[in-house]
Design a protein around this motif. Structure first.
Motif, PDB file in Angstrom:
ATOM      1  N   ALA A   7     -30.128 -43.661  30.498  1.00  0.00           N
ATOM      2  CA  ALA A   7     -29.020 -42.660  30.015  1.00  0.00           C
ATOM      3  C   ALA A   7     -29.846 -41.258  29.675  1.00  0.00           C
ATOM      4  N   ARG A   8     -30.935 -41.426  29.146  1.00  0.00           N
ATOM      5  CA  ARG A   8     -31.565 -40.048  28.737  1.00  0.00           C
ATOM      6  C   ARG A   8     -32.024 -39.095  30.135  1.00  0.00           C
ATOM      7  N   CYS A   9     -32.522 -40.152  30.764  1.00  0.00           N
ATOM      8  CA  CYS A   9     -32.976 -39.426  32.147  1.00  0.00           C
ATOM      9  C   CYS A   9     -31.632 -38.731  32.926  1.00  0.00           C
ATOM     10  N   LEU A  10     -30.564 -39.330  32.677  1.00  0.00           N
ATOM     11  CA  LEU A  10     -29.397 -39.050  33.679  1.00  0.00           C
ATOM     12  C   LEU A  10     -28.612 -37.742  32.808  1.00  0.00           C
ATOM     13  N   ALA A  11     -28.845 -37.880  31.588  1.00  0.00           N
ATOM     14  CA  ALA A  11     -28.311 -36.513  30.839  1.00  0.00           C
ATOM     15  C   ALA A  11     -28.761 -35.443  31.271  1.00  0.00           C
ATOM     16  N   PHE A  12     -29.926 -35.135  32.086  1.00  0.00           N
ATOM     17  CA  PHE A  12     -30.409 -33.919  32.414  1.00  0.00           C
ATOM     18  C   PHE A  12     -30.070 -33.398  33.898  1.00  0.00           C
ATOM     19  N   LEU A  13     -29.013 -34.151  34.438  1.00  0.00           N
ATOM     20  CA  LEU A  13     -28.413 -34.006  35.753  1.00  0.00           C
ATOM     21  C   LEU A  13     -27.238 -33.044  35.417  1.00  0.00           C
ATOM     22  N   PRO A  14     -27.192 -32.187  36.305  1.00  0.00           N
ATOM     23  CA  PRO A  14     -25.904 -31.246  36.108  1.00  0.00           C
ATOM     24  C   PRO A  14     -24.651 -31.976  36.069  1.00  0.00           C
ATOM     25  N   GLU A  15     -23.804 -31.388  35.352  1.00  0.00           N
ATOM     26  CA  GLU A  15     -22.488 -31.839  34.930  1.00  0.00           C
ATOM     27  C   GLU A  15     -21.552 -32.493  36.101  1.00  0.00           C
ATOM     28  N   VAL A  17     -22.593 -33.249  38.873  1.00  0.00           N
ATOM     29  CA  VAL A  17     -23.388 -34.474  39.494  1.00  0.00           C
ATOM     30  C   VAL A  17     -22.878 -35.821  38.474  1.00  0.00           C
ATOM     31  N   LEU A  18     -22.837 -35.881  37.451  1.00  0.00           N
ATOM     32  CA  LEU A  18     -22.683 -36.538  36.254  1.00  0.00           C
ATOM     33  C   LEU A  18     -21.194 -36.894  36.453  1.00  0.00           C
ATOM     34  N   TYR A  19     -20.141 -36.031  36.722  1.00  0.00           N
ATOM     35  CA  TYR A  19     -18.882 -36.330  37.008  1.00  0.00           C
ATOM     36  C   TYR A  19     -18.711 -37.126  38.344  1.00  0.00           C
ATOM     37  N   LYS A  20     -19.458 -36.720  39.204  1.00  0.00           N
ATOM     38  CA  LYS A  20     -19.234 -37.589  40.583  1.00  0.00           C
ATOM     39  C   LYS A  20     -19.970 -39.038  40.342  1.00  0.00           C
ATOM     40  N   LEU A  21     -20.945 -39.321  39.160  1.00  0.00           N
ATOM     41  CA  LEU A  21     -21.425 -40.586  38.958  1.00  0.00           C
ATOM     42  C   LEU A  21     -20.543 -41.103  38.131  1.00  0.00           C
ATOM     43  N   ALA A  22     -19.508 -40.502  37.299  1.00  0.00           N
ATOM     44  CA  ALA A  22     -18.525 -41.200  36.771  1.00  0.00           C
ATOM     45  C   ALA A  22     -17.447 -41.848  37.570  1.00  0.00           C
ATOM     46  N   ASP A  23     -17.190 -40.825  38.711  1.00  0.00           N
ATOM     47  CA  ASP A  23     -16.152 -41.339  39.825  1.00  0.00           C
ATOM     48  C   ASP A  23     -16.657 -42.856  40.361  1.00  0.00           C
ATOM     49  N   VAL A  70     -15.718 -41.035  29.731  1.00  0.00           N
ATOM     50  CA  VAL A  70     -16.020 -41.071  28.257  1.00  0.00           C
ATOM     51  C   VAL A  70     -17.446 -41.283  28.474  1.00  0.00           C
ATOM     52  N   ALA A  71     -17.879 -42.327  29.165  1.00  0.00           N
ATOM     53  CA  ALA A  71     -19.149 -42.943  29.241  1.00  0.00           C
ATOM     54  C   ALA A  71     -20.242 -41.924  29.586  1.00  0.00           C
ATOM     55  N   ILE A  72     -19.747 -41.025  30.639  1.00  0.00           N
ATOM     56  CA  ILE A  72     -20.776 -39.866  30.986  1.00  0.00           C
ATOM     57  C   ILE A  72     -20.859 -39.028  30.219  1.00  0.00           C
ATOM     58  N   GLU A  73     -19.650 -38.584  29.398  1.00  0.00           N
ATOM     59  CA  GLU A  73     -19.849 -37.696  28.447  1.00  0.00           C
ATOM     60  C   GLU A  73     -20.452 -37.716  27.065  1.00  0.00           C
ATOM     61  N   ILE A  74     -20.455 -39.286  26.823  1.00  0.00           N
ATOM     62  CA  ILE A  74     -21.491 -39.529  26.014  1.00  0.00           C
ATOM     63  C   ILE A  74     -23.086 -39.534  26.064  1.00  0.00           C
ATOM     64  N   ILE A  75     -23.137 -39.656  27.079  1.00  0.00           N
ATOM     65  CA  ILE A  75     -24.799 -39.387  27.920  1.00  0.00           C
ATOM     66  C   ILE A  75     -24.888 -37.980  27.783  1.00  0.00           C
ATOM     67  N   MET A  76     -23.796 -36.907  28.238  1.00  0.00           N
ATOM     68  CA  MET A  76     -23.958 -35.616  28.333  1.00  0.00           C
ATOM     69  C   MET A  76     -24.275 -35.088  26.740  1.00  0.00           C
ATOM     70  N   LEU A  77     -23.585 -35.854  25.664  1.00  0.00           N
ATOM     71  CA  LEU A  77     -23.986 -35.169  24.477  1.00  0.00           C
ATOM     72  C   LEU A  77     -25.321 -35.273  24.056  1.00  0.00           C
ATOM     73  N   SER A  78     -25.863 -36.109  24.470  1.00  0.00           N
ATOM     74  CA  SER A  78     -27.347 -36.295  24.201  1.00  0.00           C
ATOM     75  C   SER A  78     -28.366 -34.955  24.438  1.00  0.00           C
ATOM     76  N   ARG A  79     -27.841 -34.204  25.228  1.00  0.00           N
ATOM     77  CA  ARG A  79     -28.743 -32.980  25.783  1.00  0.00           C
ATOM     78  C   ARG A  79     -27.698 -31.697  25.336  1.00  0.00           C
ATOM     79  N   MET A  80     -26.587 -31.766  24.849  1.00  0.00           N
ATOM     80  CA  MET A  80     -25.774 -30.670  24.579  1.00  0.00           C
ATOM     81  C   MET A  80     -26.255 -29.732  23.377  1.00  0.00           C
ATOM     82  N   ARG A  81     -26.438 -28.542  23.357  1.00  0.00           N
ATOM     83  CA  ARG A  81     -26.527 -27.697  22.275  1.00  0.00           C
ATOM     84  C   ARG A  81     -25.199 -27.633  21.461  1.00  0.00           C
TER      85      ARG A  81
END
Length: 111
Positions: A7-15, A17-23, A70-81
Motif C-alpha cells: 500500500a505504501r508503495c502504491l501510494a506514490f503512483l499518480p492518481e 493510475v491509482l483510479y485505474k487500479l481501483a477499476d 474508497v480502498a484506493i483513496e485510503i492508500i492515497m491518504l498516506s501520502r497526501m499533504r
C-alpha cells in the motif's frame, strides 16, 4: 505487514493510475472473488424491493466501484499533504468548532 508495504508503495503512483487500479480491483472483487455477493444482493433487494433485477445488478456494480475507490483513496491518504486533503472537503461551520475549542471544550467531528 506485506500489505502495508504494498500500500505504501502504491501510494506514490499518480492518481490517474491509482483510479485505474481501483477499476481493476472493482472487477476482481465483483466478478472473480464475488466478495459478499449474496449479502450485497440480499441487502439491495431488501432496500429496493421495487427495483428490477437489472437495476439491482447495476446498484451492486456501483457498490463494488465505490468500495474499490474508497480502498484506493485510503492508500492515497498516506501520502497526501494536509493542504491537498483540505481541498477535497467543503467544511461548513468551522467557526462554531473553533469557538468551542477556544472555550477549552472538546469537540468530536463526524462525517
Amino acid at each position: 505487514m506485506f500489505f502495508v508495504f504494498i500500500a505504501r508503495c502504491l501510494a506514490f503512483l499518480p492518481e490517474k493510475v491509482l483510479y485505474k487500479l481501483a477499476d481493476i480491483l472493482s472487477c476482481v472483487l465483483e466478478k472473480i472473488v464475488g466478495y459478499r455477493k449474496q449479502t450485497i444482493a440480499k441487502n439491495i433487494a431488501l432496500a429496493f424491493p421495487e427495483k428490477s433485477v437489472s437495476e439491482r445488478v447495476a446498484i451492486a456494480h456501483g457498490f463494488y466501484r465505490h468500495l474499490a475507490d474508497v480502498a484506493i483513496e485510503i492508500i492515497m491518504l498516506s501520502r497526501m499533504r494536509p493542504e491537498s486533503l483540505l481541498r477535497r472537503f467543503d467544511i461548513q461551520g468551522a467557526e462554531i468548532v473553533n469557538e468551542i475549542m477556544r472555550q477549552g471544550r472538546s469537540v468530536i467531528l463526524l462525517s
